[in-house]
Design a protein around this motif. Structure first.
Motif, PDB file in Angstrom:
ATOM      1  N   LYS A  48       0.830  -1.210   0.000  1.00 53.04           N
ATOM      2  CA  LYS A  48       0.000   0.000   0.000  1.00 53.04           C
ATOM      3  C   LYS A  48       0.862   1.258   0.000  1.00 53.04           C
ATOM      4  O   LYS A  48       0.555   2.249  -0.697  1.00 53.04           O
ATOM      5  N   LEU A  49       1.948   1.241   0.747  1.00 53.06           N
ATOM      6  CA  LEU A  49       2.839   2.400   0.777  1.00 53.06           C
ATOM      7  C   LEU A  49       3.535   2.587  -0.571  1.00 53.06           C
ATOM      8  O   LEU A  49       3.755   3.730  -1.004  1.00 53.06           O
ATOM      9  N   ASN A  50       3.869   1.504  -1.227  1.00 51.16           N
ATOM     10  CA  ASN A  50       4.493   1.623  -2.555  1.00 51.16           C
ATOM     11  C   ASN A  50       3.554   2.285  -3.556  1.00 51.16           C
ATOM     12  O   ASN A  50       3.978   3.131  -4.361  1.00 51.16           O
ATOM     13  N   GLN A  51       2.277   1.902  -3.496  1.00 53.43           N
ATOM     14  CA  GLN A  51       1.310   2.517  -4.403  1.00 53.43           C
ATOM     15  C   GLN A  51       1.136   4.007  -4.098  1.00 53.43           C
ATOM     16  O   GLN A  51       1.084   4.841  -5.020  1.00 53.43           O
ATOM     17  N   GLY A  52       1.056   4.356  -2.815  1.00 51.93           N
ATOM     18  CA  GLY A  52       0.934   5.765  -2.459  1.00 51.93           C
ATOM     19  C   GLY A  52       2.155   6.569  -2.870  1.00 51.93           C
ATOM     20  O   GLY A  52       2.049   7.706  -3.376  1.00 51.93           O
ATOM     21  N   LEU A  53       3.336   5.980  -2.674  1.00 50.16           N
ATOM     22  CA  LEU A  53       4.564   6.670  -3.069  1.00 50.16           C
ATOM     23  C   LEU A  53       4.649   6.832  -4.581  1.00 50.16           C
ATOM     24  O   LEU A  53       5.103   7.875  -5.096  1.00 50.16           O
ATOM     25  N   GLU A  54       4.180   5.848  -5.317  1.00 54.58           N
ATOM     26  CA  GLU A  54       4.185   5.941  -6.778  1.00 54.58           C
ATOM     27  C   GLU A  54       3.270   7.061  -7.272  1.00 54.58           C
ATOM     28  O   GLU A  54       3.627   7.815  -8.191  1.00 54.58           O
ATOM     29  N   LEU A  55       2.100   7.181  -6.641  1.00 54.91           N
ATOM     30  CA  LEU A  55       1.187   8.258  -7.038  1.00 54.91           C
ATOM     31  C   LEU A  55       1.770   9.631  -6.727  1.00 54.91           C
ATOM     32  O   LEU A  55       1.631  10.584  -7.520  1.00 54.91           O
ATOM     33  N   MET A  56       2.450   9.759  -5.602  1.00 58.78           N
ATOM     34  CA  MET A  56       3.028  11.048  -5.226  1.00 58.78           C
ATOM     35  C   MET A  56       4.136  11.475  -6.177  1.00 58.78           C
ATOM     36  O   MET A  56       4.298  12.671  -6.485  1.00 58.78           O
ATOM     37  N   ILE A  57       4.915  10.525  -6.680  1.00 57.64           N
ATOM     38  CA  ILE A  57       5.998  10.872  -7.605  1.00 57.64           C
ATOM     39  C   ILE A  57       5.467  11.053  -9.028  1.00 57.64           C
ATOM     40  O   ILE A  57       5.953  11.908  -9.789  1.00 57.64           O
ATOM     41  N   ASP A  58       4.469  10.257  -9.377  1.00 56.63           N
ATOM     42  CA  ASP A  58       3.992  10.265 -10.761  1.00 56.63           C
ATOM     43  C   ASP A  58       3.199  11.524 -11.104  1.00 56.63           C
ATOM     44  O   ASP A  58       3.154  11.930 -12.271  1.00 56.63           O
ATOM     45  N   SER A  59       2.589  12.149 -10.126  1.00 54.47           N
ATOM     46  CA  SER A  59       1.741  13.322 -10.413  1.00 54.47           C
ATOM     47  C   SER A  59       2.510  14.470 -11.057  1.00 54.47           C
ATOM     48  O   SER A  59       2.111  14.985 -12.117  1.00 54.47           O
ATOM     49  N   PRO A  60       3.647  14.921 -10.505  1.00 52.14           N
ATOM     50  CA  PRO A  60       4.387  15.988 -11.213  1.00 52.14           C
ATOM     51  C   PRO A  60       5.225  15.481 -12.369  1.00 52.14           C
ATOM     52  O   PRO A  60       5.567  16.249 -13.291  1.00 52.14           O
ATOM     53  N   ALA A  61       5.578  14.167 -12.347  1.00 48.40           N
ATOM     54  CA  ALA A  61       6.460  13.657 -13.396  1.00 48.40           C
ATOM     55  C   ALA A  61       5.752  13.534 -14.734  1.00 48.40           C
ATOM     56  O   ALA A  61       6.420  13.501 -15.784  1.00 48.40           O
ATOM     57  N   VAL A  62       4.414  13.448 -14.736  1.00 47.73           N
ATOM     58  CA  VAL A  62       3.684  13.349 -16.001  1.00 47.73           C
ATOM     59  C   VAL A  62       3.897  14.594 -16.853  1.00 47.73           C
ATOM     60  O   VAL A  62       4.032  14.518 -18.090  1.00 47.73           O
ATOM     61  N   GLU A  63       3.979  15.757 -16.247  1.00 46.07           N
ATOM     62  CA  GLU A  63       4.201  16.997 -16.996  1.00 46.07           C
ATOM     63  C   GLU A  63       5.593  17.049 -17.595  1.00 46.07           C
ATOM     64  O   GLU A  63       5.829  17.821 -18.530  1.00 46.07           O
ATOM     65  N   TRP A  64       6.526  16.265 -17.072  1.00 38.77           N
ATOM     66  CA  TRP A  64       7.890  16.259 -17.591  1.00 38.77           C
ATOM     67  C   TRP A  64       8.079  15.213 -18.680  1.00 38.77           C
ATOM     68  O   TRP A  64       9.194  15.045 -19.183  1.00 38.77           O
ATOM     69  N   GLY A  65       7.007  14.520 -19.065  1.00 43.74           N
ATOM     70  CA  GLY A  65       7.130  13.468 -20.055  1.00 43.74           C
ATOM     71  C   GLY A  65       7.731  12.192 -19.505  1.00 43.74           C
ATOM     72  O   GLY A  65       8.295  11.389 -20.267  1.00 43.74           O
ATOM     73  N   VAL A  66       7.632  12.003 -18.202  1.00 44.38           N
ATOM     74  CA  VAL A  66       8.207  10.838 -17.521  1.00 44.38           C
ATOM     75  C   VAL A  66       7.069  10.058 -16.874  1.00 44.38           C
ATOM     76  O   VAL A  66       6.173  10.638 -16.253  1.00 44.38           O
ATOM     77  N   THR A  67       7.113   8.750 -16.989  1.00 43.63           N
ATOM     78  CA  THR A  67       6.121   7.871 -16.382  1.00 43.63           C
ATOM     79  C   THR A  67       6.806   6.976 -15.352  1.00 43.63           C
ATOM     80  O   THR A  67       7.823   6.330 -15.668  1.00 43.63           O
ATOM     81  N   ILE A  68       6.248   6.955 -14.144  1.00 47.20           N
ATOM     82  CA  ILE A  68       6.798   6.117 -13.072  1.00 47.20           C
ATOM     83  C   ILE A  68       6.185   4.725 -13.209  1.00 47.20           C
ATOM     84  O   ILE A  68       4.962   4.567 -13.106  1.00 47.20           O
ATOM     85  N   ASP A  69       7.017   3.738 -13.433  1.00 47.15           N
ATOM     86  CA  ASP A  69       6.524   2.364 -13.584  1.00 47.15           C
ATOM     87  C   ASP A  69       6.289   1.683 -12.235  1.00 47.15           C
ATOM     88  O   ASP A  69       5.267   1.025 -12.028  1.00 47.15           O
ATOM     89  N   ARG A  70       7.224   1.857 -11.332  1.00 48.59           N
ATOM     90  CA  ARG A  70       7.110   1.153 -10.054  1.00 48.59           C
ATOM     91  C   ARG A  70       8.027   1.806  -9.037  1.00 48.59           C
ATOM     92  O   ARG A  70       9.102   2.307  -9.381  1.00 48.59           O
ATOM     93  N   VAL A  71       7.577   1.765  -7.754  1.00 47.37           N
ATOM     94  CA  VAL A  71       8.380   2.257  -6.637  1.00 47.37           C
ATOM     95  C   VAL A  71       8.367   1.189  -5.555  1.00 47.37           C
ATOM     96  O   VAL A  71       7.302   0.692  -5.172  1.00 47.37           O
ATOM     97  N   GLU A  72       9.541   0.826  -5.057  1.00 50.90           N
ATOM     98  CA  GLU A  72       9.660  -0.210  -4.038  1.00 50.90           C
ATOM     99  C   GLU A  72      10.466   0.309  -2.860  1.00 50.90           C
ATOM    100  O   GLU A  72      11.535   0.903  -3.039  1.00 50.90           O
ATOM    101  N   ILE A  73       9.936   0.076  -1.651  1.00 51.48           N
ATOM    102  CA  ILE A  73      10.692   0.361  -0.435  1.00 51.48           C
ATOM    103  C   ILE A  73      11.609  -0.827  -0.157  1.00 51.48           C
ATOM    104  O   ILE A  73      11.161  -1.957   0.008  1.00 51.48           O
ATOM    105  N   LYS A  74      12.909  -0.585  -0.095  1.00 51.18           N
ATOM    106  CA  LYS A  74      13.867  -1.675   0.042  1.00 51.18           C
ATOM    107  C   LYS A  74      14.074  -2.088   1.494  1.00 51.18           C
ATOM    108  O   LYS A  74      13.983  -3.261   1.825  1.00 51.18           O
ATOM    109  N   ASP A  75      14.347  -1.142   2.351  1.00 50.59           N
ATOM    110  CA  ASP A  75      14.723  -1.499   3.716  1.00 50.59           C
ATOM    111  C   ASP A  75      14.219  -0.431   4.671  1.00 50.59           C
ATOM    112  O   ASP A  75      14.161   0.753   4.322  1.00 50.59           O
TER     113      ASP A  75
END
Length: 321
Positions: free
Chosen positions: A138-165
């Motif tokens: 659930k945290l990975n999905q929330g983190l992905e949405l937070m990064i993807d929102s401004p990155a769409v305007e830059w022509g960048v798409t976030i595929d996946r975000v993973e918390i490692k440790d």
């Protein structure tokens, strides 16, 4: 004249070759080319392969379209339940709009990295420690949405975000270890209590069956003796079975009832089993077998009484005469 024409042709060919070399560009399969002509963006994006630009007027910039794996440095923050943690993550993204990635942001890689770090700090402050440890999806999905929102305007798409440790302080690790140990001990006690309950029910059923058949208890006792006797360094103390006393009591009651001597049961079975076989069977035969021969032998050996004894005896002696 001919030499001049030849020299002009060679010069023209050389200039054409130089121009072709300066204008020729090769775009790789995983790249796209963005052309700026006199500083203005051209609407067409050059695809992979060979392409030509105007030397000195056009400028070609290549953009990588591959998926980029970017590690996010460990960020230290305080969770919603006031626990200090260090969390690191990894971001997978790719460029979908080459023109926007070149025009709208100076360095899209650096921008995505900074956005990932700030979003990670924000997600740490909004979450609790249990969520960071157990509900990472659930945290990975929330983190992905937070990064993807401004990155769409830059022509960048976030595929996946993973918390490692997730790094915890040593004190918190010890507290969690004690909590886990206490929880396991509680479950172990519950399991032991359940086992005792089931064992008590089975023992009650076994005792009920053994009460109906007393010999089963003796067989169980013999099995226990065999099991204990296997240990050569142990001393075995075998108690006197109560069932044997009851057997002797019943046997004695049967013998006494048949002879007519014992009419009432004696309170103590042991004394009855010891005294009765000695008193009754011995006294009666001895008295009968001893008194009669002794009396006969004494009467035969004694001489006839004197006259004074006869006179003292009375009419019984004179009647005999």
């Amino acid at each position: 004249m001919v030499e001049e024409l030849v020299a002009a042709g060679v010069a023209l060919v050389s200039a054409g070759a130089v121009y072709a070399m300066a204008a020729a560009r090769v775009v790789k399969q995983y790249e796209r080319g963005v052309v700026f002509r006199l500083g203005r963006l051209r609407p067409d994006v050059r695809g992979p392969g060979f392409t030509m630009i105007v030397p000195g007027i056009d400028k070609l910039r290549k953009v990588n379209m591959q998926i980029v794996t970017m590690p996010v440095p460990a960020q230290e923050g305080i969770t919603r339940d006031n626990v200090t943690v260090r969390v690191d993550a990894v971001v997978y993204f790719r460029v979908t709009g080459p023109a926007e990635a070149v025009v709208r942001v100076e360095d899209y890689r650096f921008a995505v990295s900074q956005m990932a770090q700030t979003s990670l700090r924000s997600i740490i402050g909004k979450s609790e420690l249990d969520d960071l440890l157990s509900d990472r999806e659930k945290l990975n999905q929330g983190l992905e949405l937070m990064i993807d929102s401004p990155a769409v305007e830059w022509g960048v798409t976030i595929d996946r975000v993973e918390i490692k440790d997730v790094s915890l302080p040593e004190t918190m690790k010890r507290s969690m270890a004690r909590q886990a140990e206490a929880d396991r001990e509680r479950r172990a006690r519950v399991i032991n209590a359940d086992a005792e309950l089931q064992a008590s029910k089975k023992l009650a059923e076994a005792a009920k069956e053994m009460s109906e058949q007393p010999a089963a208890l003796q067989l169980r006792l013999l099995q226990t003796v065999v099991a204990v006797a296997a240990e050569k360094n142990s001393t075995l103390v075998l108690p006197f079975p109560v069932e044997l006393l009851r057997f002797l009591e019943k046997a004695q009651q049967g013998v006494g009832g048949g002879s007519g001597v014992v009419q009432q049961p004696v309170p103590q079975p042991v004394q009855q089993s010891v005294q009765e076989p000695v008193q009754e069977p011995v006294q009666e035969p001895v008295q009968q077998s001893v008194q009669e021969p002794v009396q006969q032998s004494v009467q035969e050996q004694l001489p006839s009484p004197p006259p004074r004894l006869d006179a003292a005896a009375g009419g019984s002696v004179s009647g005999q005469d």
